[in-house]
Write a protein that holds these residues in place. Sequence first.
Motif, PDB file in Angstrom:
ATOM      1  N   TYR A 183     -67.836 -36.052 -26.664  1.00 33.91           N
ATOM      2  CA  TYR A 183     -66.540 -35.635 -26.162  1.00 33.91           C
ATOM      3  C   TYR A 183     -66.120 -34.293 -26.726  1.00 33.91           C
ATOM      4  CZ  TYR A 183     -64.647 -37.396 -30.604  1.00 33.91           C
ATOM      5  OH  TYR A 183     -64.389 -37.624 -31.922  1.00 33.91           O
ATOM      6  N   GLN A 184     -65.107 -33.766 -26.121  1.00 31.16           N
ATOM      7  CA  GLN A 184     -64.522 -32.508 -26.558  1.00 31.16           C
ATOM      8  C   GLN A 184     -63.017 -32.697 -26.608  1.00 31.16           C
ATOM      9  OE1 GLN A 184     -66.097 -28.611 -25.467  1.00 31.16           O
ATOM     10  NE2 GLN A 184     -64.228 -28.241 -24.306  1.00 31.16           N
ATOM     11  N   MET A 185     -62.417 -32.127 -27.612  1.00 31.59           N
ATOM     12  CA  MET A 185     -60.961 -32.170 -27.724  1.00 31.59           C
ATOM     13  C   MET A 185     -60.434 -30.751 -27.741  1.00 31.59           C
ATOM     14  SD  MET A 185     -60.389 -35.313 -30.417  1.00 31.59           S
ATOM     15  CE  MET A 185     -58.606 -35.359 -30.184  1.00 31.59           C
ATOM     16  N   ALA A 186     -59.226 -30.604 -27.267  1.00 29.93           N
ATOM     17  CA  ALA A 186     -58.673 -29.261 -27.125  1.00 29.93           C
ATOM     18  C   ALA A 186     -57.169 -29.262 -27.363  1.00 29.93           C
ATOM     19  CB  ALA A 186     -58.974 -28.724 -25.727  1.00 29.93           C
ATOM     20  N   TRP A 187     -56.667 -28.092 -27.641  1.00 30.37           N
ATOM     21  CA  TRP A 187     -55.229 -27.854 -27.718  1.00 30.37           C
ATOM     22  C   TRP A 187     -54.829 -26.900 -26.604  1.00 30.37           C
ATOM     23  CZ3 TRP A 187     -51.965 -30.558 -30.589  1.00 30.37           C
ATOM     24  CH2 TRP A 187     -52.447 -31.217 -31.725  1.00 30.37           C
ATOM     25  N   PHE A 188     -53.772 -27.258 -25.930  1.00 32.04           N
ATOM     26  CA  PHE A 188     -53.167 -26.396 -24.928  1.00 32.04           C
ATOM     27  C   PHE A 188     -51.718 -26.165 -25.350  1.00 32.04           C
ATOM     28  CE2 PHE A 188     -56.103 -26.259 -21.261  1.00 32.04           C
ATOM     29  CZ  PHE A 188     -57.051 -27.161 -21.698  1.00 32.04           C
ATOM     30  N   ARG A 238     -54.755 -37.475 -33.226  1.00 32.03           N
ATOM     31  CA  ARG A 238     -55.681 -38.577 -33.422  1.00 32.03           C
ATOM     32  C   ARG A 238     -55.911 -39.270 -32.090  1.00 32.03           C
ATOM     33  NH1 ARG A 238     -57.809 -41.963 -37.373  1.00 32.03           N
ATOM     34  NH2 ARG A 238     -58.210 -44.076 -36.596  1.00 32.03           N
ATOM     35  N   ALA A 239     -57.175 -39.454 -31.769  1.00 29.67           N
ATOM     36  CA  ALA A 239     -57.541 -40.106 -30.515  1.00 29.67           C
ATOM     37  C   ALA A 239     -57.902 -41.559 -30.766  1.00 29.67           C
ATOM     38  CB  ALA A 239     -58.722 -39.383 -29.878  1.00 29.67           C
ATOM     39  N   SER A 240     -57.496 -42.398 -29.843  1.00 32.45           N
ATOM     40  CA  SER A 240     -57.915 -43.805 -29.892  1.00 32.45           C
ATOM     41  C   SER A 240     -58.247 -44.252 -28.482  1.00 32.45           C
ATOM     42  CB  SER A 240     -56.803 -44.681 -30.480  1.00 32.45           C
ATOM     43  OG  SER A 240     -55.631 -44.590 -29.696  1.00 32.45           O
ATOM     44  N   GLY A 241     -59.314 -45.015 -28.360  1.00 25.79           N
ATOM     45  CA  GLY A 241     -59.698 -45.503 -27.045  1.00 25.79           C
ATOM     46  C   GLY A 241     -60.461 -44.505 -26.206  1.00 25.79           C
ATOM     47  N   VAL A 242     -60.840 -43.368 -26.790  1.00 25.85           N
ATOM     48  CA  VAL A 242     -61.659 -42.386 -26.060  1.00 25.85           C
ATOM     49  C   VAL A 242     -63.111 -42.753 -26.293  1.00 25.85           C
ATOM     50  CG1 VAL A 242     -62.273 -39.961 -25.837  1.00 25.85           C
ATOM     51  CG2 VAL A 242     -59.908 -40.607 -26.316  1.00 25.85           C
ATOM     52  N   TYR A 244     -50.076 -29.366 -26.607  1.00 26.16           N
ATOM     53  CA  TYR A 244     -50.623 -30.628 -26.135  1.00 26.16           C
ATOM     54  C   TYR A 244     -52.068 -30.786 -26.584  1.00 26.16           C
ATOM     55  CZ  TYR A 244     -46.675 -30.654 -22.882  1.00 26.16           C
ATOM     56  OH  TYR A 244     -45.420 -30.657 -22.328  1.00 26.16           O
ATOM     57  N   CYS A 245     -52.394 -31.969 -27.004  1.00 26.80           N
ATOM     58  CA  CYS A 245     -53.769 -32.317 -27.331  1.00 26.80           C
ATOM     59  C   CYS A 245     -54.408 -32.933 -26.095  1.00 26.80           C
ATOM     60  CB  CYS A 245     -53.765 -33.315 -28.483  1.00 26.80           C
ATOM     61  SG  CYS A 245     -55.387 -33.897 -28.984  1.00 26.80           S
ATOM     62  N   ALA A 246     -55.689 -32.635 -25.886  1.00 28.40           N
ATOM     63  CA  ALA A 246     -56.407 -33.176 -24.734  1.00 28.40           C
ATOM     64  C   ALA A 246     -57.801 -33.603 -25.158  1.00 28.40           C
ATOM     65  CB  ALA A 246     -56.487 -32.132 -23.626  1.00 28.40           C
ATOM     66  N   ALA A 247     -58.348 -34.564 -24.431  1.00 29.70           N
ATOM     67  CA  ALA A 247     -59.706 -35.040 -24.719  1.00 29.70           C
ATOM     68  C   ALA A 247     -60.420 -35.347 -23.418  1.00 29.70           C
ATOM     69  CB  ALA A 247     -59.673 -36.282 -25.608  1.00 29.70           C
ATOM     70  N   GLY A 248     -61.722 -35.073 -23.427  1.00 31.97           N
ATOM     71  CA  GLY A 248     -62.514 -35.355 -22.250  1.00 31.97           C
ATOM     72  C   GLY A 248     -63.989 -35.312 -22.591  1.00 31.97           C
ATOM     73  N   SER A 270     -59.837 -25.351 -18.930  1.00 27.84           N
ATOM     74  CA  SER A 270     -59.370 -25.841 -17.641  1.00 27.84           C
ATOM     75  C   SER A 270     -58.745 -27.216 -17.818  1.00 27.84           C
ATOM     76  CB  SER A 270     -60.540 -25.925 -16.660  1.00 27.84           C
ATOM     77  OG  SER A 270     -60.117 -26.486 -15.448  1.00 27.84           O
ATOM     78  N   PRO A 271     -57.431 -27.350 -17.662  1.00 29.06           N
ATOM     79  CA  PRO A 271     -56.780 -28.649 -17.878  1.00 29.06           C
ATOM     80  C   PRO A 271     -57.365 -29.812 -17.092  1.00 29.06           C
ATOM     81  CG  PRO A 271     -55.129 -26.923 -17.750  1.00 29.06           C
ATOM     82  CD  PRO A 271     -56.439 -26.292 -17.358  1.00 29.06           C
ATOM     83  N   PRO A 272     -57.771 -29.635 -15.835  1.00 29.80           N
ATOM     84  CA  PRO A 272     -58.262 -30.795 -15.077  1.00 29.80           C
ATOM     85  C   PRO A 272     -59.492 -31.467 -15.668  1.00 29.80           C
ATOM     86  CG  PRO A 272     -57.666 -29.033 -13.576  1.00 29.80           C
ATOM     87  CD  PRO A 272     -57.629 -28.458 -14.944  1.00 29.80           C
ATOM     88  N   ARG A 273     -60.228 -30.795 -16.552  1.00 31.05           N
ATOM     89  CA  ARG A 273     -61.432 -31.435 -17.095  1.00 31.05           C
ATOM     90  C   ARG A 273     -61.114 -32.431 -18.201  1.00 31.05           C
ATOM     91  NH1 ARG A 273     -65.383 -28.328 -20.971  1.00 31.05           N
ATOM     92  NH2 ARG A 273     -65.831 -30.494 -21.392  1.00 31.05           N
ATOM     93  N   TYR A 274     -59.842 -32.523 -18.563  1.00 29.35           N
ATOM     94  CA  TYR A 274     -59.450 -33.425 -19.648  1.00 29.35           C
ATOM     95  C   TYR A 274     -58.628 -34.589 -19.086  1.00 29.35           C
ATOM     96  CZ  TYR A 274     -60.850 -29.520 -22.626  1.00 29.35           C
ATOM     97  OH  TYR A 274     -61.549 -28.522 -23.244  1.00 29.35           O
ATOM     98  N   PRO A 275     -59.188 -35.789 -19.073  1.00 26.22           N
ATOM     99  CA  PRO A 275     -58.441 -36.938 -18.545  1.00 26.22           C
ATOM    100  C   PRO A 275     -57.344 -37.457 -19.480  1.00 26.22           C
ATOM    101  CG  PRO A 275     -60.820 -37.277 -18.409  1.00 26.22           C
ATOM    102  CD  PRO A 275     -60.595 -36.097 -19.298  1.00 26.22           C
ATOM    103  N   TYR A 276     -57.491 -37.201 -20.773  1.00 29.36           N
ATOM    104  CA  TYR A 276     -56.556 -37.753 -21.743  1.00 29.36           C
ATOM    105  C   TYR A 276     -55.673 -36.642 -22.315  1.00 29.36           C
ATOM    106  CZ  TYR A 276     -59.638 -41.790 -21.624  1.00 29.36           C
ATOM    107  OH  TYR A 276     -60.385 -42.864 -21.212  1.00 29.36           O
ATOM    108  N   TRP A 277     -54.381 -36.949 -22.394  1.00 29.22           N
ATOM    109  CA  TRP A 277     -53.409 -35.982 -22.891  1.00 29.22           C
ATOM    110  C   TRP A 277     -52.413 -36.645 -23.823  1.00 29.22           C
ATOM    111  CZ3 TRP A 277     -53.458 -30.746 -21.929  1.00 29.22           C
ATOM    112  CH2 TRP A 277     -54.367 -30.306 -20.957  1.00 29.22           C
ATOM    113  N   GLY A 278     -51.984 -35.891 -24.820  1.00 34.52           N
ATOM    114  CA  GLY A 278     -50.907 -36.364 -25.670  1.00 34.52           C
ATOM    115  C   GLY A 278     -49.557 -36.018 -25.065  1.00 34.52           C
TER     116      GLY A 278
END
Length: 123
Positions: free
Chosen positions: A30-35, A21-25, A92-96, A106-114
């Motif tokens: 946006y796009q969310m991803a799992w790594f 769950r994302a908050s403050g994004v 890990y969950c990521a959002a960007g 590509s991990p660097p494109r996601y500023p937000y990480w769980g």
Amino acid sequence: QLAESGGGSVQTGGSLTLSCRASGVTYLHYQMAWFRQVPGKEREGVAARAMAGSTNYADSVKGRFTASLDVGKDTLTLAMNNLKAEDSGTYYCAAGPWEAGASWHSPPRYPYWGQGTPVTVHS
């Protein structure tokens, strides 16, 4: 700002569902991803889902994993079926921001990480 849940231990062939769950994004699109990552290896993209609906998967999980995005709840889920030992790792969950043509894995494109949630698949 990203809270993951659902990790655990399961036998080979079993299933798990992860949630994020994302908050403050605040991106308009946006796009969310799992790594996932195992010790000694780079973080690898598993699946990504954009607000517009496009979904991408790593070849190793196609046909077994399904990523779903509830835009109203800002929640990304990953349903994992027919799990294999090689699926083990910390997820890990990521959002960007969504960007046309950008590499989804590509991990660097996601500023937000769980913080990550562990998944262990054992025989």
